[in-house]
Scaffold this active site. Structure first.
Site, PDB file in Angstrom:
ATOM      1  N   SER A   5      -7.535   9.825   3.802  1.00 45.83           N
ATOM      2  CA  SER A   5      -8.172   8.807   2.973  1.00 45.83           C
ATOM      3  C   SER A   5      -8.636   9.339   1.620  1.00 45.83           C
ATOM      4  CB  SER A   5      -9.365   8.204   3.712  1.00 45.83           C
ATOM      5  OG  SER A   5      -8.907   7.430   4.794  1.00 45.83           O
ATOM      6  N   THR A  63       6.127   7.172   5.405  1.00 49.36           N
ATOM      7  CA  THR A  63       6.836   5.977   5.875  1.00 49.36           C
ATOM      8  C   THR A  63       8.250   5.936   5.318  1.00 49.36           C
ATOM      9  OG1 THR A  63       4.759   4.799   6.077  1.00 49.36           O
ATOM     10  CG2 THR A  63       6.739   3.455   5.943  1.00 49.36           C
ATOM     11  N   MET A  74      -1.011  -3.721  -6.005  1.00 52.69           N
ATOM     12  CA  MET A  74       0.180  -4.542  -5.825  1.00 52.69           C
ATOM     13  C   MET A  74       0.635  -4.513  -4.368  1.00 52.69           C
ATOM     14  SD  MET A  74       0.303  -5.075  -9.011  1.00 52.69           S
ATOM     15  CE  MET A  74       1.855  -5.931  -9.297  1.00 52.69           C
ATOM     16  N   ARG A  80      -1.145  -3.543  -1.483  1.00 57.07           N
ATOM     17  CA  ARG A  80      -2.063  -3.847  -0.390  1.00 57.07           C
ATOM     18  C   ARG A  80      -1.938  -5.283   0.126  1.00 57.07           C
ATOM     19  NH1 ARG A  80      -6.744   0.219  -2.503  1.00 57.07           N
ATOM     20  NH2 ARG A  80      -6.105   1.901  -1.122  1.00 57.07           N
ATOM     21  N   GLY A  82      -3.176 -13.456  29.479  1.00 57.42           N
ATOM     22  CA  GLY A  82      -3.364 -12.574  30.637  1.00 57.42           C
ATOM     23  C   GLY A  82      -2.139 -11.717  30.941  1.00 57.42           C
ATOM     24  N   GLU A  92      -2.123   2.657   3.800  1.00 57.20           N
ATOM     25  CA  GLU A  92      -2.501   2.193   2.451  1.00 57.20           C
ATOM     26  C   GLU A  92      -3.992   1.871   2.348  1.00 57.20           C
ATOM     27  OE1 GLU A  92       0.093   0.049   0.011  1.00 57.20           O
ATOM     28  OE2 GLU A  92       1.830   0.497   1.235  1.00 57.20           O
ATOM     29  N   GLU A 101     -12.170   0.754   6.138  1.00 56.94           N
ATOM     30  CA  GLU A 101     -13.397   1.357   5.599  1.00 56.94           C
ATOM     31  C   GLU A 101     -13.220   1.708   4.116  1.00 56.94           C
ATOM     32  OE1 GLU A 101     -12.001   2.096   8.525  1.00 56.94           O
ATOM     33  OE2 GLU A 101     -13.548   1.086   9.691  1.00 56.94           O
TER      34      GLU A 101
END
Lengths: 390, 364
Positions: free
Chosen positions: A126, A152, A242, A244, A343, A367, A371
């Site tokens: 982060s 990724t 752009m 997020r 269920g 991304e 938090e």
């Protein structure tokens, strides 16, 4: 005027994509269970479906602006399956970074490549200012050394935009991004991660050992380290404003799939969802379902808001974080709740609901975790700098 | 097409209401709450804005401006930001007037709409809510039985706004045709208006219960006359309006918590610099925004004449839950100061909880 209704043309695009998404969905389970196979770019059964550009023909200013429609397009695709997307869009996060921070010549030169983005390292996630990977200028070449993880599309990409520091003591200002093409000596893809969800999406780990790249592969070509600012860092972070909303939309597509699946099975069981009444006339299941639907709509609208601002050329730094935080939490609650409603059917691998529950989990992490988004929102509200709130 | 663009006029109206709410409503809201009494001067001041009359047809004394649920939602958010109680009191007559304008017969419009186009405040209310824990607005226990000259109404209503002075009530009841509303004058035989109710929040809003003991109304007093009316649409409008007011209350709490958290120092730094507080305030903002877009969506569907039942349901249920959560968090940010009546946050918390149980009190 404020409007949230899709036009005829909008609907044509979304319905067209959803029809294709259903084809992709037939393969969803296979590529989930066979994690190390890559889904093909194009599925045989979908060969004759119209392409996205064909679906987008004939649009007018009475249709939803492409900034917002893009969010619906993403959601329509992941409604089918996250990983098995036909005629996969070329380009990844790296392409967005190149467009945001590259020189016109660099963009021209590399835009045809599928580019991954490598920021995270084993010791930093982060807080990218802690990047340890180093770049040292040696003659007309940069020499890169370090490790990257959680890249990724890192396996299938043609190249990668990688963050490295010119001077660890300079902090954020010392961090620059570089383009490294696959096949460069010293650049090794070490493995593909095994994950909770989005298993068919390849997430790679890289090692760079004395990896030499041309001097002009520095994105933006600014070699000096600014003394009184974070340099190009801010520009690179802008990429996220752009992307997020797009990540948030990925989750919404899957949450909608979960709601549709649950609604259909409730209907089969004779339970119709009624709107307009209070909680007293409704069963617990109906009320639970309605709340999950409302949550989905709320999250979706925050995404449209952020995307719309971006399309209008207005700042959307806070809104991009609002929608990412909102949707990241909402899609978890929605898929968790749908499983609770159905269920045993919810946890059975005979159905895709359990897979959507696993797949959406990533959208509150990559991304920027929820938090991190809240940190950005709070800095905006309090008018704080990064130093004042961290 | 999806768009969040306000028209120039909407921006102007919103800004004007924002200023008005800050100058005329916010300073007096607490006093009204403490005394459980409206400020009549403020009520008159709001009436002068013409929030009801401007949108009524010219033929009946109004200004004939097109009805815009979106604009109305913007207005309600701003007014409720200033003070929800005064906002509700001021705009409650619209629930009656707009219902007549949208669903009434020509005769009903001729008879009732001019009442709301005068220079001074005129009260009339929609009576939708009923006492008892199993109340469901779509399945009221108040019934309208056929009668040779019209209908006979039996049942009970509560939380009827402005009941101390309303000239007429629009009573929602179950008829043999389904859900209907009936115009009942204040002095109708068999209608009893209770003493003012004492409520948790919106304390200055004069509400009362109605006891309807075989109240006879003419067939022509059914809203929409022989063909009746689309009560679902009417209720969707009311829910959207209430949700808009809730967004205003939530936003008030966010905007109050932000400077407080920046000023308040603990352990050597502003509490806003601590994630425990910062994230809470971020969530308050997120949910206020999310609620507002749900309101806009419902208002937009109403404006386009679409079925807004589902979107209004979502707007109201979501905004009610989040308005409560946001004001609740607002108190927590202020700590003990949030609990004392020196600050407005505890009042907003009570108002939020009360707003969430209302139906049919407002209109867009």
């Amino acid at each position: 005027m404020i409007n949230f209704e899709l036009s005829e043309n909008d609907r044509k695009v979304i319905e067209g994509l959803r029809a294709q998404a259903l084809v992709a969905r037939q393969y969803a389970r296979y590529y989930d269970e066979n994690e190390h196979e890559f889904p093909p770019d194009e599925l045989e059964e979908a060969k004759n479906f119209p392409s996205l550009s064909e679906l987008l023909e004939g649009r007018t200013d009475q249709d939803t602006p492409i900034s917002v429609l893009g969010m619906l397009i993403v959601a329509a695709q992941t409604w089918g399956d996250y990983s098995v997307r036909m005629r996969r869009e070329r380009g990844g996060l790296g392409n967005a970074a190149l467009r945001a921070a590259g020189t016109p010549e660099q963009i021209e030169k590399w835009q045809g490549l599928i580019l991954a983005m490598a920021i995270t390292e084993p010791g930093c996630g982060s807080d990218p200012s802690m990047v340890q990977m180093s770049a040292v200028l040696d003659g007309d070449e940069w020499v890169l050394n370090g490790e990257k993880i959680f890249v990724t599309t890192g396996c299938r990409a043609d190249g990668v935009i990688v963050w490295a520091t010119l001077d660890k003591s300079a902090g954020r200002a010392g961090i620059k991004s570089f383009l490294v093409e696959k096949g460069t000596p010293g650049f090794v893809v070490t493995h593909k991660e095994k994950k909770l969800g989005i298993r068919a999406d390849d997430t790679a780990a890289y090692v760079f050992k004395d990896c030499r790249i041309p001097r002009e592969n520095l994105i933006g070509l600014q070699e000096e380290i600014p003394k009184h600012s974070s340099g190009g860092f801010r520009n690179v972070m802008k990429t996220f404003n752009m992307t997020r909303p797009g990540v948030a939309a990925i989750g919404i597509g899957m949450a909608e799939a979960a709601l549709d699946f649950t609604r259909d099975h409730l209907r089969d069981a004779g339970i119709e969802i009624e709107y307009g009444g209070g909680i007293h006339g409704a069963s617990a299941v109906v009320e639970r379902f309605r709340r999950l639907e409302a949550l989905c709509e709320a999250a979706q609208l925050t995404i449209w808001r952020a995307a719309w601002l971006s399309g209008e050329g207005q700042p959307n730094n806070m809104e991009a974080s609002v929608c990412k935080a909102k949707a990241g939490a909402a899609v978890r609650e929605i898929t968790q709740g749908c499983i609770e409603i159905l269920g045993p059917m919810g946890v059975s691998r005979d159905h895709l609901l359990e897979k959507w529950f696993r797949d959406v989990r990533i959208t509150d992490i990559y991304e920027g975790t929820g938090e991190i988004q809240r940190m950005i929102i709070a800095r905006g509200l309090f008018d704080y700098t990064r130093a004042e709130l961290n | 097409m999806i768009s969040f663009k306000l028209t120039d006029e909407q921006e102007m109206v919103r800004d004007a209401m924002r200023d008005f709410a800050a100058e005329a409503l916010r300073p007096i809201g607490r006093k009204c709450d403490e005394e459980s009494k409206l400020s009549e001067a403020t009520l008159a001041q709001i009436w002068e804005l013409g929030l009801v009359s401007t949108q009524l047809p010219e033929d009946f004394g109004g200004a004939g401006e097109p009805r815009s649920p979106i604009t109305q939602a913007l207005v309600l958010e701003e007014l409720a930001w200033g003070d929800a109680t005064l906002a509700l009191a001021a705009v409650a007559p619209a629930a009656f007037a707009f219902a007549i304008a949208d669903h009434g017969t020509d005769e009903q419009k001729r008879q009732y709409l001019p009442l709301f186009c005068g220079a001074s405040y005129h009260a009339a209310s929609l009576a939708a809510i009923e006492p008892g824990p199993t109340f469901d607005v779509l399945r009221p226990n108040t019934v309208a039985e056929p009668h040779p000259r019209g209908f006979v109404l039996c049942g009970a209503k509560c939380l009827v706004p402005m009941a101390d002075r309303a000239s007429h009530f629009l009573v929602v009841a179950q008829s043999r045709d389904g859900l209907d509303a009936f115009i009942v004058p204040r002095d109708a035989k068999g209608l009893q208006i209770s003493e003012p109710e004492k409520n948790l929040g919106l304390r200055a809003l004069p509400t009362a219960g109605l006891a309807l003991d075989r109240v006879e109304v003419a067939a022509s007093d059914r809203l929409g006359g022989e063909s009746g009316s689309d009560l679902r649409r009417l209720l969707a409008g009311s829910r959207t309006a209430l949700a808009a007011a809730m967004v205003g209350v939530a936003r008030a709490a966010v905007e109050y918590a932000v400077p407080y958290a920046k000023d308040r120092v603990a352990f050597g730094q502003a509490i806003a610099q601590k994630q425990g507080i910062a994230f809470k305030v971020a969530d308050m903002h997120i949910e206020t925004e999310a609620s507002r877009w749900l309101v806009w969506k419902a208002a937009c569907q109403l404006e386009l004449g679409l079925d807004a039942t589902r979107s209004a349901h979502f707007a109201r249920s979501y905004a009610a839950e989040q308005c409560l959560a946001v004001t609740d968090a607002g108190i927590q940010v202020l700590g003990g100061h949030g609990f004392v009546r020196e600050h407005p946050v505890e009042m907003w918390y009570r108002n939020a909880r009360t707003l969430g149980v209302l139906e049919g009190t407002l209109a867009v």
